[in-house]
Design an enzyme around this catalytic site. Structure first.
Site, PDB file in Angstrom:
ATOM      1  N   LYS A 198       0.841  -1.204   0.000  1.00 34.01           N
ATOM      2  CA  LYS A 198       0.000   0.000   0.000  1.00 34.01           C
ATOM      3  C   LYS A 198       0.873   1.250   0.000  1.00 34.01           C
ATOM      4  O   LYS A 198       0.568   2.234  -0.674  1.00 34.01           O
ATOM      5  CB  LYS A 198      -0.947  -0.027   1.208  1.00 34.01           C
ATOM      6  CG  LYS A 198      -2.043  -1.080   1.044  1.00 34.01           C
ATOM      7  CD  LYS A 198      -2.795  -1.419   2.323  1.00 34.01           C
ATOM      8  CE  LYS A 198      -3.751  -2.594   2.040  1.00 34.01           C
ATOM      9  NZ  LYS A 198      -4.489  -3.049   3.220  1.00 34.01           N
ATOM     10  N   ASP A 202     -11.594   1.648   3.139  1.00 39.17           N
ATOM     11  CA  ASP A 202     -11.862   0.215   2.941  1.00 39.17           C
ATOM     12  C   ASP A 202     -13.331  -0.050   2.605  1.00 39.17           C
ATOM     13  O   ASP A 202     -13.671  -1.115   2.095  1.00 39.17           O
ATOM     14  CB  ASP A 202     -11.543  -0.552   4.235  1.00 39.17           C
ATOM     15  CG  ASP A 202     -10.186  -1.225   4.228  1.00 39.17           C
ATOM     16  OD1 ASP A 202      -9.727  -1.602   3.140  1.00 39.17           O
ATOM     17  OD2 ASP A 202      -9.608  -1.377   5.318  1.00 39.17           O
ATOM     18  N   GLN A 257      -5.206  -2.244   9.157  1.00 38.83           N
ATOM     19  CA  GLN A 257      -4.965  -3.547   8.527  1.00 38.83           C
ATOM     20  C   GLN A 257      -5.551  -4.653   9.402  1.00 38.83           C
ATOM     21  O   GLN A 257      -5.303  -4.708  10.608  1.00 38.83           O
ATOM     22  CB  GLN A 257      -3.455  -3.748   8.314  1.00 38.83           C
ATOM     23  CG  GLN A 257      -3.102  -4.991   7.523  1.00 38.83           C
ATOM     24  CD  GLN A 257      -3.631  -4.981   6.092  1.00 38.83           C
ATOM     25  OE1 GLN A 257      -3.689  -3.947   5.453  1.00 38.83           O
ATOM     26  NE2 GLN A 257      -4.021  -6.138   5.604  1.00 38.83           N
TER      27      GLN A 257
END
Ligand code: GUN
Length: 285
Positions: A51, A118, A95
């Site tokens: 990322k 997300d 995460q």
């Protein structure tokens, strides 16, 4: 045909880089994504690194905050709260998975829905299922982009999704439905799974088991999307949920692992970060 998510995502990232390059003049700064990594799970470390690299390519500012797996839930929630209030931050991603003593549901719900790159926040999930404007979860969004880039017609097709997770299975089923596929969601309790998957014209597999889908489970000419990222127990190499070598010859379109869905997920995260940034800029007008 093998769809290279790596190539497609590289093209899309180039386009985004050109778009982002104009932001400092237009808006005074570039988008800022903050990624929180708790602990040192090798898979998570590798995703977070990916990322950060993609952010660099696109020109997005990336801050990765690392915390030990001994962090308390309260400490993590406090950190998220600070980032929610920080006007220089456009996207916040925690995460997953998190250590067992921390509630993932609480953490996800604590992220400001406007910064939820997300698309996991309950309000974003609700918006998705009500066909309202929302940030789409990255992996499902990337899968639809790949299908379209490969020229796959989704409308009217029998699509089977194997897996029912909040991150992939459920949202990808919804997006396929929105593209007018006839969608079946299959899972570990499905009776006679091979007969269900053999009926698929588009098969999406997200179960997290190495080479779970075998040759006998796939129809000739099917489009096969492999979301799995596993270690092959025999070779120790990365492999998907689909036995690629056995199925590639009979599939009309298939995605490889690595280099398939994974890069598209990260690419869509970049897109979502830009989206959240632009919405914020619009709100400020
Ligand atoms: N862990 C596995 N996939 C994902 C994802 O898409 N987002 C986050 N935050 N964690 C993950």
């Amino acid at each position: 045909m093998v769809i290279s998510g790596k190539e497609l995502s590289a093209r899309l990232k180039e386009e985004m880089a050109a778009q982002v390059a104009a932001f400092p003049d237009k808006y005074g700064r570039v988008p800022h994504l903050v990624v929180i990594l708790v602990g040192e799970d090798p898979g998570s470390v590798s995703y977070v690194t990916g990322k950060a690299k993609a952010s660099e390519v696109v020109g997005i500012r990336n801050t990765t905050i690392r915390r030990p797996d001994t962090i308390t839930e309260t400490e993590l929630l406090t950190l998220i709260d600070q980032l929610n209030k920080d006007d220089s931050v456009d996207g916040v991603l925690v995460q997953l998975p998190l250590p067992k003593h921390i509630s993932e549901d609480k953490v996800i719900a604590a992220i400001a829905k406007e910064k939820d790159v997300d698309g996991f926040h309950p309000l974003n999930v609700a918006a998705l299922w009500q066909k309202q404007d929302c940030v789409l979860p990255c992996t499902p969004k990337g899968i639809i982009k790949m299908l379209k880039a490969a020229g796959v017609e989704i409308r009217g097709k029998r699509a089977v999704v194997v897996g029912r997770s909040n991150i992939v299975g459920l949202p990808v089923a919804k997006l396929l439905l929105d593209e007018n596929a006839t969608v079946t969601i299959a899972h570990s309790r499905t009776t006679d799974l091979p007969s269900v998957t053999r009926n698929a014209e588009i098969l999406v597999v997200a179960v997290g088991r190495p080479k779970f889908v075998t040759d006998d489970m796939v129809a000739d000419g099917a489009v096969v999307i492999d979301v799995g990222v596993n270690r092959d127990p025999d070779t120790g190499k990365l492999c998907g949920d689909v036995d690629f070598a056995a199925i590639e010859p009979k599939a009309s379109v298939i995605t490889p692992v690595p280099g398939g869905v994974g890069p598209m997920t990260i690419c869509c995260l970049m897109e979502n970060t830009i989206e959240c940034f632009l919405r914020k800029m619009q709100r400020a007008l």
